[in-house]
Enzyme design. Structure first.
Site, PDB file in Angstrom:
ATOM      1  N   LEU A  11      34.297  64.199  32.589  1.00 28.42           N
ATOM      2  CA  LEU A  11      33.497  63.048  33.004  1.00 28.42           C
ATOM      3  C   LEU A  11      33.218  62.099  31.838  1.00 28.42           C
ATOM      4  CD1 LEU A  11      31.048  64.856  35.445  1.00 28.42           C
ATOM      5  CD2 LEU A  11      32.877  63.250  36.055  1.00 28.42           C
ATOM      6  N   ASN A 104      46.772  60.247  29.547  1.00 29.51           N
ATOM      7  CA  ASN A 104      47.888  59.560  28.891  1.00 29.51           C
ATOM      8  C   ASN A 104      48.811  60.580  28.242  1.00 29.51           C
ATOM      9  OD1 ASN A 104      48.093  56.798  29.250  1.00 29.51           O
ATOM     10  ND2 ASN A 104      46.509  56.340  27.748  1.00 29.51           N
ATOM     11  N   SER A 128      46.616  53.261  34.891  1.00 27.39           N
ATOM     12  CA  SER A 128      46.413  52.127  34.000  1.00 27.39           C
ATOM     13  C   SER A 128      45.354  51.183  34.551  1.00 27.39           C
ATOM     14  CB  SER A 128      47.722  51.345  33.813  1.00 27.39           C
ATOM     15  OG  SER A 128      47.499  50.210  33.001  1.00 27.39           O
ATOM     16  N   GLY A 129      44.619  50.585  33.636  1.00 26.66           N
ATOM     17  CA  GLY A 129      43.625  49.602  34.017  1.00 26.66           C
ATOM     18  C   GLY A 129      42.320  49.746  33.276  1.00 26.66           C
ATOM     19  N   LYS A 183      54.540  55.121  32.793  1.00 23.81           N
ATOM     20  CA  LYS A 183      53.277  54.680  32.187  1.00 23.81           C
ATOM     21  C   LYS A 183      53.457  54.396  30.701  1.00 23.81           C
ATOM     22  CE  LYS A 183      48.757  54.084  31.791  1.00 23.81           C
ATOM     23  NZ  LYS A 183      48.428  54.299  30.375  1.00 23.81           N
ATOM     24  N   HIS A 186      55.096  51.110  30.373  1.00 26.32           N
ATOM     25  CA  HIS A 186      54.037  50.131  30.643  1.00 26.32           C
ATOM     26  C   HIS A 186      53.229  49.876  29.377  1.00 26.32           C
ATOM     27  CE1 HIS A 186      49.727  49.420  31.314  1.00 26.32           C
ATOM     28  NE2 HIS A 186      50.061  48.710  32.382  1.00 26.32           N
ATOM     29  N   ASN A 187      52.823  50.955  28.695  1.00 25.51           N
ATOM     30  CA  ASN A 187      51.995  50.793  27.507  1.00 25.51           C
ATOM     31  C   ASN A 187      52.766  50.142  26.364  1.00 25.51           C
ATOM     32  OD1 ASN A 187      50.144  52.156  29.061  1.00 25.51           O
ATOM     33  ND2 ASN A 187      49.539  53.580  27.460  1.00 25.51           N
ATOM     34  N   GLU A 190      52.714  46.619  27.104  1.00 28.74           N
ATOM     35  CA  GLU A 190      51.353  46.158  26.808  1.00 28.74           C
ATOM     36  C   GLU A 190      51.204  45.846  25.316  1.00 28.74           C
ATOM     37  OE1 GLU A 190      47.175  48.521  26.455  1.00 28.74           O
ATOM     38  OE2 GLU A 190      48.221  48.727  28.371  1.00 28.74           O
TER      39      GLU A 190
END
Length: 466
Positions: A11, A104, A128-129, A183, A186-187, A190
């Site tokens: 958490l 990740n 992602s986000g 992913k 994607h990074n 980015e």
């Protein structure tokens, strides 16, 4: 107690946001954090969503709170922490239960875990986000068995971002580590997108002597055109923000050393393994590494002098250079995924990947709609050859050349934009210069070479009279 089939471990910022998102979309969820006080505080602060959240104080209690078949989402740091958590769950779960690594992770770790003799089912998903995406709608790239995707699809698509046409930005990429691989790419994109934005910011700041207050509206204007994207949008906001302490632009007070968690580096490393050139991403990773060397950079300036740059290019040139650079970067990223699909036997759906990236993720942009369409027309074709993007390059490349040339002449570093242009010029050269390399390799190592005329002689006459 509300009946739930889903649990979540971890958490922290992302885990808490994702748990609230799941509960808000109508899915009851049980949660556990190794620090019980964190779990209790999270539940107490969940407001009306607390009724759909079951807090637990032990791992055993978490498992008992979930009705089989269970799905437990891990939101813990990548690496050993995932292995440790899976080992702790092993004696508590059955063969119909599913553990989902939503961190990740390096896709090779996901492949390894998927191939292990586990007492439960396993899948890895890329999310992602950032915190905002996790809370209100991320882009989700799932990898794992078809049956696991079928089980999780209703939940994952419910919590995902929605594109303008209403399509959920969550899809199945393929087996094993396919989701985490996509992913990672994607990074990497980015990293490159952010680096190119920082480079044109540097041209405006150092080459045109524009203050941050004048740079912000430039990004705002670009965000209303072809460059419309989350990163351009927030760049305008970052440039416009005031320092709450000194009152000037906060951008002028931020230390110029960029952090990284390694995912862009993974992309660059895997690209080398795949022989898939991604020089814009590699340049962005390099630039971040150099940014951390502040003392060395200061020594370099002291020895060689600061750049006395003055650039008189129109701002439209910077915009067109950014458009061209963005196309070149994405073209490299999709080509890398095409190479990975061949190497690993994955049926990566390139148009679907572009559609998943349209909303929720950090690289979301309006250009991805056109990329999805171009990839649907011909998934194997490099994006630079798609008519729509070839047309944009026809318009943007002259400006990119002027920006890169002026940067080189005025000592303004533009590594990502320069790398993109160099790659493009290699890609448009039918007769390259590697014949010289092949001649050299044959000369010193007798490696041989192919002939253009197809004749059988595959070694040169090195050592014979001239």
């Amino acid at each position: 107690m509300t009946v739930t089939h889903t649990g979540l471990i971890g958490l922290g910022t992302m885990g808490a946001a994702l748990a609230l998102n799941i509960a808000e979309k109508g899915f009851p969820i049980a949660v556990w954090n190794r620090t019980a006080a964190v779990t209790r505080a999270f539940h107490a602060g969940a407001g009306e969503l607390a009724a759909r959240i079951t807090p637990t104080d032990t791992l055993e209690a978490l498992v008992q709170a979930i009705t089989p078949p269970r799905a437990i989402i891990l939101m813990v740091p990548a690496g050993q922490a995932v292995d440790d958590q899976m080992a702790a769950l092993a004696p508590l779960l059955g063969p119909d239960d599913l553990v989902i690594d939503a961190g990740n992770a390096n896709f090779r770790d996901t492949n390894r875990r998927d191939g292990a003799d586990l007492p439960f089912r396993f899948m890895g998903i890329g999310v992602s986000g950032g915190e905002e995406g996790a809370r209100h709608g991320p882009a989700i790239m799932a990898g794992g068995p078809d049956a696991a995707w079928a089980q999780m699809k209703p939940l994952l698509q419910a919590i995902a971002a929605r594109a303008e046409d209403g399509t959920p930005c969550a899809d199945h990429m393929g087996p094993s580590g396919a989701g985490h691989f996509v992913k990672a790419v994607h990074n990497g994109i980015e990293y490159a997108d952010m680096q190119m934005i920082s480079e044109v910011y540097g041209v405006m700041r150092d080459g045109m002597a524009l203050p941050a207050a004048d740079i912000a509206p430039v990004f705002d204007r670009w965000n209303a055109g072809p460059l419309q994207s989350y990163l351009i949008e927030i760049s305008a906001q970052v440039a416009a923000a005031a320092d709450p302490i000194g009152g000037g632009p906060i951008l002028d007070m931020i230390v110029d050393a960029a952090g990284q968690k390694g995912t862009g580096r993974w992309t660059a490393v895997e690209a080398q393994h795949l022989a898939a050139p991604v020089p814009v991403i590699e340049a962005a990773v390099m630039a971040r590494n150099v940014s951390a060397r502040r003392d060395e950079r200061a020594a370099g300036q002291a020895r060689f002098g600061a750049a006395k740059a003055k650039i008189t290019l129109p701002l439209d040139d910077l915009e067109q250079a950014m458009i061209a650079g963005k196309i070149l970067c994405y073209a490299q990223g999709f080509a890398m995924m095409t190479a990975a699909a061949k190497e690993f036997g994955w049926a990566l759906d390139m148009p679907a990947i572009a559609r998943v990236w349209r909303a929720g993720c950090i690289i979301r942009s309006s250009m991805l709609n056109d990329m999805a369409q171009a990839l649907a027309e011909d998934p194997a074709r490099n994006l630079i050859l798609a008519p729509f993007f070839a047309g944009l390059l026809d318009k943007g490349l002259p400006a990119l050349r002027r920006v890169v040339a002026n940067g080189a002449l005025q000592a303004l570093p533009l590594p990502a934009l320069s790398a993109g242009l160099a790659w493009f010029d290699l890609m448009r050269q039918a007769r390259g210069t590697a014949n010289m390399i092949q001649g050299q390799r044959d000369f010193f190592g007798a490696h041989g070479f192919d002939r253009l005329d197809g004749k059988d002689a595959h070694h040169g006459p090195w050592g014979s009279p001239a």
